[in-house]
Scaffold this motif. Sequence first.
Motif: not given
Length: 275
Positions: A60-70
């Motif tokens: 989840f974290s890896e996907r969210a990092d990509v989607a949100l550009g964190t």
Amino acid sequence: MVNINTLDPGASPLDYYGYELRRCREAAGLTQRQLGEILNYTGSLVGQIETARKLPTLEFSERADVALGTGGLLSRLVELVLRSQLPSWFRQVAELEVRAVEICTFQIHMVHGLLQTPAYVRAVLGALDETDLDDRSAVRLARQRIFEKEKPPIVWLVLSEAALCQEIGDAAVMRNQLAHLLSFERDPRINIQVLPFSVGAHAGLQGSFNLYRFASDPAIVYTEGYGRGHPSADPDTVSDCSLRYDHLRAAALSLKDSAELIRRVMEDRYGEQVV
């Protein structure tokens, strides 16, 4: 209107993660539902993670990092979150595993947690209590990320033959677990030796133990009882356990013979049975 819980980001790593996830999502102008659709999760799950009611996973974290550009923020935070969910008496051990350059472990009854498969983990943790089993399993498996470090620790595992024969889960779980051990056969950083029944009395009869060695700090011995751990940097204790470990390695089968025994037990004891 969605009721938004107010989180104190300083309350815990889980609260801080939820706070940062919400902040990044709102900065991207996305609703929980919209972010969930992008990540292929439900908006409800996003909301539960943001309000610290659900543990995030690495995926989840890896996907969210990509989607949100964190820039990998959430993937870094999730390691702290999962470590914080370990039993309080075990958190120091997780820290030792992260810092160690060499881990020497003797295990009598089961495979060490760093080398357990997901199904084996579930069987071990669910033996008496299946509450929050998904989350507790994820927390244990997260410890294995130390092998993804630029310089992972060298691991020496002396495993009693009894651990190969103790059926944890079912035959399929054990077959996969033993196959997982065999997958390290050519990995010079993870070395597995089996202490066979034929050895008889041996230097580890007092129980399982771990030795953690560091680049510049004194070594630490760790033993475990029911619901509590016993780390010790006492020089006499470390010296005694180091000597015991040397004797256990000397008594155990060679790396090659150990792999052959694991393979034989996997095929003979847990192989596919034709009815």
